[in-house]
Design a protein around this motif. Structure first.
Motif, short mmCIF file in Angstrom:
data_model
loop_
_atom_site.label_atom_id
_atom_site.label_comp_id
_atom_site.label_asym_id
_atom_site.label_seq_id
_atom_site.Cartn_x
_atom_site.Cartn_y
_atom_site.Cartn_z
N GLN A 240 45.53 -35.92 -5.40
CA GLN A 240 44.45 -35.41 -4.74
C GLN A 240 43.94 -36.80 -3.79
O GLN A 240 43.85 -36.42 -2.55
CB GLN A 240 43.21 -35.14 -5.57
CG GLN A 240 43.51 -33.88 -6.13
CD GLN A 240 42.29 -33.49 -7.07
OE1 GLN A 240 41.47 -34.31 -7.37
NE2 GLN A 240 42.02 -32.09 -7.23
N GLN B 85 39.64 -28.36 -6.17
CA GLN B 85 39.22 -28.57 -7.47
C GLN B 85 40.33 -28.05 -8.39
O GLN B 85 41.01 -26.72 -7.93
CB GLN B 85 37.94 -27.67 -8.00
CG GLN B 85 37.74 -27.59 -9.44
CD GLN B 85 36.52 -27.32 -9.81
OE1 GLN B 85 35.53 -27.26 -8.93
NE2 GLN B 85 36.23 -26.68 -11.03
N VAL B 86 40.97 -28.59 -9.12
CA VAL B 86 42.13 -28.14 -9.98
C VAL B 86 41.68 -28.00 -11.31
O VAL B 86 41.21 -28.94 -12.14
CB VAL B 86 43.31 -29.13 -9.84
CG1 VAL B 86 44.28 -28.69 -10.94
CG2 VAL B 86 43.63 -29.37 -8.57
N LEU C 164 47.35 -35.53 -11.14
CA LEU C 164 46.82 -34.86 -10.12
C LEU C 164 45.58 -35.45 -9.53
O LEU C 164 45.56 -35.38 -8.55
CB LEU C 164 46.30 -33.60 -10.97
CG LEU C 164 47.25 -32.55 -11.56
CD1 LEU C 164 46.51 -31.44 -12.55
CD2 LEU C 164 47.95 -31.96 -10.26
N VAL D 43 39.28 -32.95 -11.14
CA VAL D 43 40.32 -32.26 -11.96
C VAL D 43 39.52 -32.18 -13.27
O VAL D 43 38.70 -32.87 -13.73
CB VAL D 43 41.42 -33.34 -12.07
CG1 VAL D 43 42.39 -32.99 -13.50
CG2 VAL D 43 42.27 -33.15 -10.90
#
Lengths: 358, 358
Positions: free
Chosen positions: A303, A317-318, A299, A155
Motif C-alpha cells: 500500500q 482498505q484491505v 500488504l 489492513v
DNA sequence: TGCTTCCATGCACACGTTTACAACGCGCCG
DNA sequence: CGGCGCGTTGTAAACGTGTGCATGGAAGCA
C-alpha cells in the motif's frame, strides 16, 4: 574520505549534473557518457550521500515503521513481511519500538520521524485522537494495521468473522457453556479489535439461543500469565465453562498451563481455542483461528508503495480472511461435564502440564 | 511547508547560527536568547531537518542493525534490547533484515548503509572474510554479536561454558549415552558457535570417560522440524541415547514432538535439554541453558554509545554468562534403559505430545 | 582610564546532491 | 537556406543546517 560526485564528474569529464542523471538512470543521457560515468563511479567506489540526496530532492527513501513491541512474535512476523517488500524496492526501514509508555509519549511529543521518512506504517497501536492527528500532520502516506485512521491506508483481518468462527466451532461441538478470555477491557483509545471480537462472541451465543453470562468473560491482557489466571478464574466458577475461546494464542497457552497444573486436560475436561496460529500453537496442538501474519506486513508495504508511486488514488482498505485450524485442544462436549472445585496448585517450581490428541 | 531554521531565526530576531546553538543546548548562548529561540521554535512547531543536519555535521544520529531473521524469537529479543538503549539516547535504528540469501548478497555488493549510519550492529551473521572487510571499510564503529571481526566490539555468551554445563547436567543425572542435536555443520564462514558447543560436548564426555560415538551427533539446522527429524534419527539407532542435548530450544521442541508422537515421554524415556530459554521453553517445561537475550542487545548498543562518545578507546569484548534452568524434561537415568525400535507414526494430522514434571 | 579577557552573537562558507533553466549541436522540414 | 524541435549537456541555484572565524561589548584588572 569518501569520493563525492565532483570527483566522479572530473574523472568522467562531465558536469555533476550529468553524473547525477547517469547514475539514476534518467533517460536524457547518451549511452556513451553514461558508460563513462558508471565506470568512473565504479573505479572510485563511489556511492551517493543519502543525506545530500534527500536534502536536495525532498525524498528520503525511508519508511518509518512504528510498532508496539518488536519482541513479540506477531509484530516481528509482520515486520519481516514489511521488510521483504520494502527491501525489494530499495526503501530503508526506520524502526520505532514503542513498548514503553514513556517512549510512546515521547514519540508523540517530539515526532522524531517528522521530515525523516517518506511514509509511515503503524502496527496495531492504540492511538488517541490527538495522536492520530499528529501522525496525519506529518503529511506522508500512512498505512495502519489493526486500527484505522481517516484518510489512511488500512489492513486488517476480519475480526468479526474470525471470532464468530471460533465460537461457532465450539457450539458445533456441542458446547453450551462457553467462556471467553478477552484482551484488555475498554481501552479509551481507538483500538477496536477486542471490542469487535467480544461483540462477535456475544452475538453468536445469542444466535444459538445461549443466555449471556458476564462471569464467563474474563480479561487476560494478551499475556501467558494473565491467560493462565483468567482460566483459573473461569474454573473457579460455580458452573465453569466446558469450552473457552481465548482471543490470542498466548492467552490460550496460559489457559492450557492452568489446566495442566490442575490435572485437567484439553479437550477432555475443557476445550480451548485460540487466535493467531502462533508458531508454538502447532507444538501445543492448539486449535486456533489462523491469520496470515507476514502477509499483512507485505500488504501494508505494498500500500505504501502504491501511495508513493501512484500518488493520487485514494487510500484503500484491505481485509484479509482468517482460517479455522482444528487441532487437538477442542473436542465434543461431554454429556455431564465434571465439576472442578479444586484450586490451582501453588508453588514456585514448574509444574506439569500436558495436552493430548483429540 | 514545514518551518525552517530561518523562520525561527526571524521570529526570535537572531541569526540562524544562534538558533542552531540554542536548540542543541550548546553552552555559549545566553539564557534570555535561548528562551526566545525555544519559544519561537515551539510556536512554529519547528523540528530540525535530520538530513540537512547530517549533511552539515557529518553525523547521522542513526545506527544500522543487521539481522539475519527479524522474525525469529532470539533476534527480535535482541533487537528490542538494542532499541531500548538507542532510543534512550535519541539514536535512530535503521533495520536490515538479511534472511534471504539474495538479499544478503545484494547487501554486500551495494553497501546501502554506507554514509548512512554512524555505527553498525551486526547480529550473529555468518560472514566471509571479504564481507567482514567490506563492513570495516565503512569506517564506523561496529559491534558484533556471536561471531567476531578484528578491531570491532564484541558481545557473546560463553558457549563453551554453557554447552559444558548442559552436558554435565545430563552426566550428573547418571546418563552415559548422550546425544547431541547440532546446528548447521561446517559452515565455511566465520560462525564458530556450533563448533564451540560441539567441542564442549565432546570434551565433557571425554572427561567423564565416555567413548565418543559420531552416530550420536545429528544436525538439526536450528528448526523445529529438523530437530524433530534429528530426534527420530537418534531413536532409530541400535543403541539410542538416554539423554539428548539440543543446542537450541527450537530443536529441543522438535525433539519433544517426536518423542510425543512415538508415545515416549521426557524424562521418563529420554531426557532432553535445550539452549536459549525460549519463551515457550517454560510452557513445555523444558530444561535448558538460559542466556540473557535482550540484555545482549543492550550491551551491544552500549558499546556503540561508548564508541561514539568516548572515541579512542580500543574495542572491548564482553562475555555474558549462561545459566542452567532445570525444569521437567531432564531426570535421572534409568537402570536399564528401554529399547525403542518403533518408527515415528507418520501422518499429516497433529499428534499428541506431552511432558511431565520431574 | 586603558588594556586584556571572555562571552554572546553574527557572517559566511561548507556539506553533496537535485533540478529548473539555458545553451548547444544536429537533423528535419518548409 | 533558415528556422524549428529534439536530445544532450552545462550552469547555477536551491535544499537546511553546522561551524570556524570575526566582531562587539562587558567585565576584570592594573
Amino acid at each position: 574520505m569518501a569520493a563525492s560526485i565532483i570527483d566522479v564528474a572530473k574523472r568522467a569529464e562531465v558536469s555533476t549534473a550529468t553524473v547525477s542523471r547517469a547514475l539514476r538512470g534518467l533517460p536524457n543521457v547518451s549511452a556513451a557518457t553514461r558508460e563513462r560515468v558508471l565506470r568512473a563511479a565504479e573505479e572510485l567506489s563511489y556511492s551517493v550521500s543519502p543525506h545530500a540526496s534527500s536534502l536536495a530532492s525532498g525524498r528520503t527513501g525511508t519508511v518509518g515503521v512504528v510498532v508496539p513491541f518488536v519482541n513479540r512474535w506477531f509484530y516481528s512476523q509482520v515486520l519481516a513481511g514489511i521488510d521483504s517488500v520494502l527491501r525489494a524496492h530499495d526503501l530503508d526501514l526506520l524502526l520505532y519500538n514503542l513498548g514503553d509508555e514513556r517512549v510512546h509519549e515521547r514519540f508523540f511529543t517530539r515526532m522524531p520521524l517528522r521530515r525523516r521518512v517518506d511514509a509511515l506504517i503503524v502496527l496495531n497501536l492504540p492511538l488517541s485522537a490527538a495522536e492520530s492527528e499528529a501522525l496525519v500532520s506529518m503529511e506522508v502516506p500512512i498505512a495502519v494495521l489493526g486500527s484505522s485512521i481517516p484518510g489512511c491506508w488500512h489492513v486488517s483481518i476480519d475480526n468479526q468473522e474470525g471470532a464468530s468462527t471460533a465460537v461457532r466451532h465450539l457450539i458445533n461441538l456441542g458446547h453450551r457453556r462457553i467462556g471467553m478470555i478477552t484482551a484488555a477491557p475498554g481501552d479509551p483509545r481507538g483500538f477496536t479489535t477486542p471490542i469487535v471480537r467480544q461483540h462477535a462472541y456475544r452475538t453468536v451465543l445469542a444466535q444459538a439461543g445461549i443466555a449471556y453470562d458476564p462471569d464467563l468473560e474474563v480479561p487476560g491482557h494478551l499475556s501467558i500469565d494473565e491467560g493462565a489466571s483468567a482460566m483459573a478464574q473461569l474454573l473457579s466458577l460455580a458452573e465453569p465453562p466446558t469450552a473457552v475461546f481465548a482471543e490470542s494464542d498466548h492467552m490460550a497457552f496460559g489457559a492450557l498451563r492452568t489446566l495442566g497444573r490442575m490435572g485437567l486436560t484439553a479437550p477432555d475436561d475443557v476445550s480451548v481455542i485460540g487466535f493467531d496460529d502462533h508458531e508454538t500453537a502447532e507444538l501445543l496442538d492448539l486449535t486456533t483461528i489462523a491469520q496470515p501474519v507476514a502477509h499483512q506486513g507485505e500488504l501494508l508495504a505494498r500500500q505504501i508503495l502504491d501511495a508513493l508511486s501512484g500518488g493520487d488514488e485514494e487510500p484503500a482498505q484491505v481485509v484479509v480472511p482468517t482460517r479455522l485450524v482444528v487441532r487437538g485442544t477442542t473436542g465434543a462436549a461431554r454429556e455431564h461435564p465434571p465439576r472442578y472445585h479444586s484450586t490451582p496448585r501453588p508453588g514456585p517450581e514448574p509444574d506439569q502440564h500436558s495436552t493430548t490428541a483429540r
